[in-house]
Design a protein around this motif. Structure first.
Motif: not given
Length: 291
Positions: A5, A89, A125
């Protein structure tokens, strides 16, 4: 396979220059004058751009003694993605300009197995800033220590769901190697936020906002999730992390570890004096184990 991420809000909400970011965080943390305490097991901290709330957030993160902590649960509200649940996530790593935080896949799997969580895709996210704004502080505070994270995006939960997730996550509070980073700003005041509550008895608008916020902060300090719910329904205060805070209150209530929340800092982005003005409030708290 590693799935990263990216720090999608760096370069806008905070600097993407690692040296400058590290210096800012060190400056804010040093400026608090707080002593680190191993009794601090959680924080409530804001998530606005660092030029607005970076200093206030230091009053939460400055309390952390990293030596016994190996895992940090992040509880952040969802600003863009609607879900009535909590979401985990799909990433394996959260990147920041000053270091990476690996996600604890084992705990993620444990939570998935309950059937109560969904997974957010990487776009959801990366679009969300509520947990990202805590990450540089966590990297800085846990520098030199091995720590994993468990990010939990907290959706628009019903009161029943808040209590259910609180019960489900309570066991993690009883493990002293776990830490909890709860993300919330406080009152969003002004016509652009569709919220202009003003109690003229308190004086200027910004004073009225402060009384409103501090009433809520006092209730959070009691640890009573039902009283907090009542306060929200009576005032409609625009506390964006109301659901993460409520889940955390239920977690503390259902764990056998006695946790006491105490607010250490309160700021407003500006002082509202007319109905044309607007402001966001920032409050930082530490959650301590009580003997």
């Amino acid at each position: 396979m590693e799935k990263i991420r990216r720090p999608s809000h760096s370069g806008s909400w905070y600097t993407d220059n690692p040296k400058k970011l590290a210096e800012e965080l060190d400056g804010w943390l040093g400026g608090t004058g707080l002593a680190k305490s191993s009794d601090v097991r959680g924080v409530i901290a804001p998530h606005a751009g660092y030029s607005y709330s970076g200093r206030a957030a230091a009053y939460a993160f400055g309390n952390i003694d990293p030596s016994n902590i190996t895992r940090v649960f992040l509880l952040g509200p969802s600003h863009h993605h609607y879900t009535p649940k909590c979401a985990l996530s799909k990433a394996t790593v959260y990147r920041t300009p000053i270091g990476d935080l690996p996600i604890d896949q084992e705990v993620n799997e444990e939570l998935r197995a309950t059937g109560k969580f969904e997974f957010m895709d990487i776009h959801v996210d990366e679009a969300e800033h509520s947990m990202e704004m805590h990450l540089p502080y966590l990297v800085k505070v846990f520098q030199g220590y091995s720590v994993k994270i468990v990010p939990i995006l907290v959706g628009a939960l019903s009161a029943e769901s808040e209590a259910m997730y609180g019960r489900l996550l309570a066991k993690y509070v009883d493990d002293p190697t776990n830490f909890f980073s709860v993300s919330s700003d406080f009152c969003h005041w002004g016509t652009r936020f569709n919220y202009t509550h003003y109690d003229k008895k308190q004086g200027a608008i910004y004073k009225s906002i402060e009384v409103l916020d501090k009433t809520g902060m006092d209730i959070i300090e009691t640890g009573d999730p039902d009283a907090f719910k009542q306060y929200l329904s009576e005032t409609d205060n625009t506390i964006c992390g109301r659901h993460p805070i409520s889940v955390f209150l239920h977690m503390a209530k259902n764990s056998s570890t006695k946790i006491k929340i105490r607010f250490l800092r309160y700021e407003q982005s500006s002082q509202c004096k007319s109905m044309r003005d607007s402001s966001v409030s920032y409050a930082s708290a530490a959650a301590k184990v009580e003997a």
